[in-house]
Design a protein around this motif. Structure first.
Motif, PDB file in Angstrom:
ATOM      1  N   LEU A   1       0.856  -1.188   0.000  1.00  6.06           N
ATOM      2  CA  LEU A   1       0.000   0.000   0.000  1.00  6.06           C
ATOM      3  C   LEU A   1       0.892   1.238   0.000  1.00  6.06           C
ATOM      4  O   LEU A   1       1.704   1.413   0.925  1.00  6.06           O
ATOM      5  N   PRO A   2       0.805   2.100  -1.005  1.00  5.92           N
ATOM      6  CA  PRO A   2       1.700   3.266  -1.064  1.00  5.92           C
ATOM      7  C   PRO A   2       1.470   4.227   0.094  1.00  5.92           C
ATOM      8  O   PRO A   2       0.334   4.464   0.505  1.00  5.92           O
ATOM      9  N   MET A   3       2.597   4.691   0.658  1.00  3.27           N
ATOM     10  CA  MET A   3       2.597   5.710   1.717  1.00  3.27           C
ATOM     11  C   MET A   3       2.061   5.208   3.060  1.00  3.27           C
ATOM     12  O   MET A   3       1.939   5.987   3.996  1.00  3.27           O
ATOM     13  N   ALA A   4       1.744   3.912   3.181  1.00  2.00           N
ATOM     14  CA  ALA A   4       1.179   3.415   4.443  1.00  2.00           C
ATOM     15  C   ALA A   4       2.234   3.316   5.537  1.00  2.00           C
ATOM     16  O   ALA A   4       1.940   3.502   6.720  1.00  2.00           O
ATOM     17  N   GLY A   5       3.484   3.005   5.147  1.00  2.00           N
ATOM     18  CA  GLY A   5       4.577   2.979   6.111  1.00  2.00           C
ATOM     19  C   GLY A   5       4.470   1.902   7.169  1.00  2.00           C
ATOM     20  O   GLY A   5       4.908   2.090   8.309  1.00  2.00           O
ATOM     21  N   LEU A   6       3.889   0.760   6.802  1.00  2.00           N
ATOM     22  CA  LEU A   6       3.731  -0.319   7.781  1.00  2.00           C
ATOM     23  C   LEU A   6       4.991  -1.163   7.921  1.00  2.00           C
ATOM     24  O   LEU A   6       5.255  -1.735   8.976  1.00  2.00           O
ATOM     25  N   TYR A   7       5.776  -1.271   6.836  1.00  2.95           N
ATOM     26  CA  TYR A   7       6.991  -2.098   6.856  1.00  2.95           C
ATOM     27  C   TYR A   7       8.078  -1.360   6.098  1.00  2.95           C
ATOM     28  O   TYR A   7       7.851  -0.831   5.002  1.00  2.95           O
ATOM     29  N   HIS A   8       9.289  -1.333   6.670  1.00  3.98           N
ATOM     30  CA  HIS A   8      10.413  -0.637   6.064  1.00  3.98           C
ATOM     31  C   HIS A   8      11.592  -1.605   5.910  1.00  3.98           C
ATOM     32  O   HIS A   8      12.149  -2.069   6.914  1.00  3.98           O
ATOM     33  N   VAL A   9      11.953  -1.862   4.674  1.00  2.00           N
ATOM     34  CA  VAL A   9      13.055  -2.789   4.388  1.00  2.00           C
ATOM     35  C   VAL A   9      14.352  -2.286   5.002  1.00  2.00           C
ATOM     36  O   VAL A   9      15.188  -3.067   5.481  1.00  2.00           O
TER      37      VAL A   9
END
Length: 389
Positions: free
Chosen positions: A60-68
């Motif tokens: 989901l764009p811009m959701a920021g739930l997971y960051h590699v």
């Protein structure tokens, strides 16, 4: 009025509709397809559904739930986690720190009857033989240019054991966790489709019709001693597999002791369900567009299928050897159950055998190699971890 216009413009600029990339859109469609398989076709729905939804959430764009970036380089960057960590970043810690897979094994142990394996210890050989696909594929992946750690993670798909694949990959090649998890659980779900053609191709009608003798009764003492003994022996031989084997056998001891019924029920129900949700969603979230949409991913999926097929074939061929040396008393179909997809692989052995002989009942005989395969895949993972980590 100007402030209102700027606010609306800011909302639009930060919305997913504006920032959606082609890769993210494609991955969202892939997640829809996996949800369809889980809901409509019922392919391993307990894990495939949360994995698919985790894949949806992470793309989901811009959701920021997971960051590699928080987990790059095989390390947890705690400063980044504190600065920009999202919900799934925190859930993923259970995968990265190796917590979820052993707890899944705890639940599996409470639901597993090792009686057929104890009654027929030769089943250990079939469970071991079926792990051959792991090591054949490991060398094949090396030849194709994967690093040793990546090759080990790909090869473990052949064990048809999702938690073991996740446990191994999270330590050896976390960047491949999404594709490997999806491949492992997809092939587990496709056991009834993939295995029967291989089983029929490698056996004769006469072999498939063999009726095996009834297994001997197993005493309560044997069932109590078994998990303790296996934990000690396997952990001494391959210490890296102690988290998986230890939790598997602790769960089985809960089951067989008869004195901790509350713990046993909690491990196989509430705890198992909670961890399954956390594990599935966080693993699915690693399937970002950047990682998943590559030729490397297609290679992983193909090699995983080869690993699973080779494991099935190795188990059946070893079953044929046992058929020969036993004077025709062992049905080689039970060798296919040596992969770790419990209890589906054993049910497939039963189904294929009954097609040749409707009076045949192979399920309990196949459960021996099947639970041996759970132990065997954990041992194989421990061997790979001890060599490659």
């Amino acid at each position: 009025m100007e402030i209102l216009v700027q606010s609306v413009q800011t909302i639009i600029e930060k919305s997913g509709f504006v920032n959606l990339t082609g890769g993210q859109a494609l991955m969202i469609l892939v997640s829809f397809f996996l949800m369809y398989l889980a809901i409509k076709k019922q392919f391993e729905p307990l894990l495939l559904l949360p994995i698919a939804f985790g894949m949806l959430l992470t793309n989901l764009p811009m959701a920021g739930l997971y960051h590699v970036a928080i987990f790059e380089g095989g390390h947890i960057h705690w400063d980044l986690l504190n600065e920009m960590g999202g919900l799934i970043d925190y859930l993923y810690l259970g995968v990265k720190l190796g917590i979820y897979p052993p707890l899944i094994f705890l639940g599996i142990g409470t639901m597993t009857d090792f009686g057929p394996l104890i009654a027929n210890p030769k089943s250990f050989l079939l469970g071991a033989a079926a792990q051959a696909g792991i090591f054949f594929t490991f060398f094949g992946a090396l030849v194709l240019g994967f690093t040793p750690a990546q090759a080990g993670s790909i090869g473990i798909i052949g064990g048809a054991d999702g938690p073991t694949a996740i446990f191994t990959t999270s330590q050896l090649a976390p960047e491949l966790l999404g594709p490997i998890a999806v491949a492992a659980y997809s092939y587990m779900a496709l056991v009834p489709i993939i295995q029967p053609p291989i089983m029929r191709a490698l056996t004769t009608k006469k072999e498939r019709a063999v009726v095996m003798e009834q297994l001997r009764p197993v005493s309560r003492l044997e069932k109590l001693v078994f998990p303790i003994l296996v934990t000690i022996i396997v952990s001494f031989l391959v210490p890296d597999t102690a988290p998986l084997i230890g939790m598997l056998m602790l769960g089985n001891l809960f089951r067989e002791s008869g004195v901790v019924d509350r713990l046993s029920k909690t491990a196989q129900n509430e705890l198992m369900n909670i961890i399954t949700i956390f594990l599935g969603v966080s693993v699915g979230a690693t399937a970002t567009a950047e990682v998943f949409l590559s030729g490397e991913t297609l290679g992983i999926i193909a090699l995983g299928l080869i690993a699973f097929c080779l494991g099935t074939a190795a188990g059946v061929l070893f079953g044929k050897l046992m058929y020969i040396f036993s004077g025709g008393k062992v049905n080689p179909l039970i060798g296919s159950a040596g992969v770790s997809a419990v209890p589906m692989a054993a049910r497939v052995s039963q189904k294929v055998g009954q097609k040749e002989n409707p009076t045949n009942f192979l399920l309990m005989h196949a459960m021996g190699p099947n639970v041996a395969g759970v132990i065997g895949s954990a041992v194989a993972a421990g061997v790979l971890l001890s060599i490659l980590k």
